[in-house]
Design a protein around this motif. Structure first.
Motif, PDB file in Angstrom:
ATOM      1  N   GLY A 433      13.414  12.266  41.735  1.00  0.00           N
ATOM      2  CA  GLY A 433      13.092  11.464  40.560  1.00  0.00           C
ATOM      3  C   GLY A 433      13.800  10.140  40.461  1.00  0.00           C
ATOM      4  O   GLY A 433      13.261   9.180  39.882  1.00  0.00           O
ATOM      5  N   ILE A 435      15.363   6.459  41.003  1.00  0.00           N
ATOM      6  CA  ILE A 435      14.952   5.229  41.664  1.00  0.00           C
ATOM      7  C   ILE A 435      16.122   4.259  41.653  1.00  0.00           C
ATOM      8  O   ILE A 435      17.121   4.462  40.963  1.00  0.00           O
ATOM      9  N   GLU A 437      17.649   1.470  40.227  1.00  0.00           N
ATOM     10  CA  GLU A 437      17.419   0.801  38.948  1.00  0.00           C
ATOM     11  C   GLU A 437      18.715   0.684  38.166  1.00  0.00           C
ATOM     12  O   GLU A 437      19.664   1.435  38.349  1.00  0.00           O
ATOM     13  N   THR A 456      11.704  -1.542  35.513  1.00  0.00           N
ATOM     14  CA  THR A 456      10.665  -0.715  34.890  1.00  0.00           C
ATOM     15  C   THR A 456      10.367  -1.129  33.467  1.00  0.00           C
ATOM     16  O   THR A 456       9.344  -0.739  32.899  1.00  0.00           O
ATOM     17  N   ASN A 473       9.633  10.281  35.656  1.00  0.00           N
ATOM     18  CA  ASN A 473       9.106   9.337  36.647  1.00  0.00           C
ATOM     19  C   ASN A 473       7.640   9.681  36.885  1.00  0.00           C
ATOM     20  O   ASN A 473       7.329  10.761  37.396  1.00  0.00           O
ATOM     21  N   TYR A 480      13.759  10.569  35.832  1.00  0.00           N
ATOM     22  CA  TYR A 480      14.555   9.504  36.447  1.00  0.00           C
ATOM     23  C   TYR A 480      16.028   9.917  36.484  1.00  0.00           C
ATOM     24  O   TYR A 480      16.728   9.702  37.467  1.00  0.00           O
TER      25      TYR A 480
END
Length: 539
Positions: A433, A435, A437, A456, A473, A480
């Motif tokens: 899940g 990323i 970020e 996002t 996600n 996430y």
């Protein structure tokens, strides 16, 4: 009684090998009357042989010989004789060879039915041009294309020699031995004939001026010496094809080419690196019956996927692959739907190993044997980019009083009393899940907050300190991240921010595809990037 001497009708010159006869009868036939029993014979010669330097021992200069045989005019060009050269285009018929050291000429093509009168029109000789048996030179342009070098040289005994390199840049003939370095353009050629020394020829070899006992060497119980093949250094000429590379602007290329090799090619195989042998094949399904198992021609495969005749992929949840035994099974509820029969299974099997040796001819040796059968048509060898273990995680957790839409990895605006206790309740991330970020949880009240990602944007889901927060996600249907409700401390106010970064289980790889300048041969093109990973088998 009278005795008549034989009368001579004509005289013919012939060369006949003679040998000694012992204890045999020899019959002699003769004629005693002129005109009786006369005969004629026609002799077809394969070559005409003559000596242009008869009576003196001097070296002939390249391109100086010109003579006539009957109505034909012969010219010398680097040891090759050309007949009846057309002055308008300088073309003639290759008709024989000339030996510069001995002056001997061998003609294998001439105009028949004419007289054989020989007229020498031009010939230049010298005694000051020492013969050589080695040449070295460098091409003015590099690198040289493989198998493109051709060297032409005139020898003093064997006529013109035409030498061509193989794919490894090696020249190996009975008279010439050498090589070329394709990267530097340096050519080195030795001219000699490997000759076995015997009792019969030792005296003849030792009588030469160049002979030295140190030149002798033993091989397989026999004694050899390299007899020099003398050449005319002024006759050497060569032809080669070189590459010329046009440097691209770094802005067009996408990266700085300063550290790239001159030709733009980067070596991908090195001793100690990981190499992978891979074979890609396809299997066409005879039918598409739900619940049926189909066997491939190979086992222990590493990848398999199904697609229809139009190239559309069959959803992965509609079949199950047995990688160990090379089988796949269609689900019990499998239906063709919009797919177009027949279906095709594309699969791949591989071997990975440590590279032990890399040769210039392209041969690669691994430290262990391969475990599959590979054919040249469907197989490739590639190097591996070793990534190592990857795991999603979070970093850079901090708090700040207000949100200013500035994505910094350090807090701004002073300290606040509220905080999140990630020592006891760490933020949870999963490989599926998470990323890459940077996240900001911005409080809208003393308990509620909204989630904003740098790339996002603001998520639709909002959170509260009274429950676990795990935004989904949409690509993987996994969170996430997950923030535990037990970690929230007291003292939060509207506008406060909890900042942290998530690091995905991925590896930064730059993929640059180069297409040489040419007209397109297909309307579209594509490639696929795949990760090859290890798995833990559950027994």
């Amino acid at each position: 009684m009278s005795f008549y001497l034989p009368a001579t009708s004509k005289i013919e010159s012939t060369e006949t090998p003679l040998r000694a006869y012992q204890e045999v009868d020899i019959s002699v036939k003769y004629r005693d009357t002129s005109g009786l029993n006369s005969s004629s014979s026609i002799v077809t010669a394969d070559k005409l042989r003559l000596d242009l330097s008869s009576g003196f021992d001097e070296q002939i200069l390249t391109g100086s010989a010109r003579f006539k045989v009957g109505s034909d005019t012969f010219l010398d060009r680097t040891g090759t004789l050309y007949r009846n050269v057309n002055p308008s285009n300088n073309s003639g018929i290759a008709s024989g060879i000339i030996q510069y050291g001995t002056g001997k000429v061998e003609i294998d093509s001439w105009t028949p039915g004419v007289d054989n009168t020989i007229v020498l029109e031009s010939l230049t000789t010298t005694t000051d041009l020492p013969p050589m048996n080695r040449i070295s030179f460098r091409t003015p342009i590099i690198p040289i294309r493989s198998q493109s070098l051709t060297v032409v040289v005139a020898s003093l005994e064997f006529g013109q020699l035409t030498l061509t390199t193989d794919e490894n840049g090696v020249i190996e003939t009975s008279h010439a031995h050498g090589s070329i370095n394709h990267d530097t353009g340096f050519v080195n050629i030795y001219f000699y004939t490997k000759t076995e020394i015997t009792v019969a020829n030792r005296a003849e070899i030792e009588a030469n001026d160049w002979y030295d006992p140190l030149l002798e060497y033993d091989e397989l119980g026999k004694t050899y010496i390299n007899v020099p093949v003398w050449i005319d250094a002024s006759s050497v000429r060569y032809n080669a094809i070189a590459y010329t590379y046009i440097p691209l602007d770094s802005e067009i290329l996408g990266l700085s080419a300063t550290r790239l090799p001159l030709d733009g090619r980067v070596p991908i195989f090195r001793v100690g690196d990981i190499g992978i042998i891979s074979a890609s094949k396809a299997y066409e399904l005879p039918n598409h019956i739900a619940g049926q198992t189909y066997s491939l021609a190979d086992q222990r495969i590493s990848w398999c996927e199904l697609e229809d005749s139009a190239g559309s992929k069959v959803p992965y949840d509609m079949y199950v692959v047995d990688y160990d035994y090379g089988k796949f099974t269609l689900n019990g509820d499998f239906a063709l739907g919009t797919l177009v029969a027949p279906l095709k299974a594309k699969y791949r099997y591989q071997d990975m190993g440590l590279i032990r040796d890399v040769q210039i001819n392209g041969q690669i040796t691994f430290t262990k044997p391969v475990t599959h059968n590979y054919d040249a048509e469907n197989s490739i060898v590639g190097s591996a980019l070793v990534i190592g273990d990857m795991q999603a995680r979070y970093t850079r957790k901090f708090v700040q009083p207000t949100w200013s839409n500035a994505w910094a990895d350090e807090p701004t605006g002073g300290a606040i009393s509220a905080n999140y206790n990630d020592a006891l309740y760490p933020i949870l991330t999963t490989n599926n899940g998470a990323i890459q970020e940077r996240w900001a949880l911005v409080f809208t009240s003393t308990t509620d907050f909204r989630c904003i990602g740098e790339y996002t944007g603001q998520l639709g889901a909002t959170g509260t300190v009274n429950s676990d927060f795990a935004p989904i996600n949409p690509v993987t249907d996994a969170p996430y991240f997950k923030v535990k409700k037990e970690g929230w401390g007291a003292g939060w106010a509207s506008g406060n921010v909890l900042r942290f970064n998530t690091v995905a289980a991925n590896f930064p790889v730059w993929v640059i595809r180069t297409v040489k300048q040419s007209e397109p041969t297909v309307l579209s093109d594509q490639f696929q990037i795949m990760l090859r990973g290890d798995i833990d088998r559950i027994v």
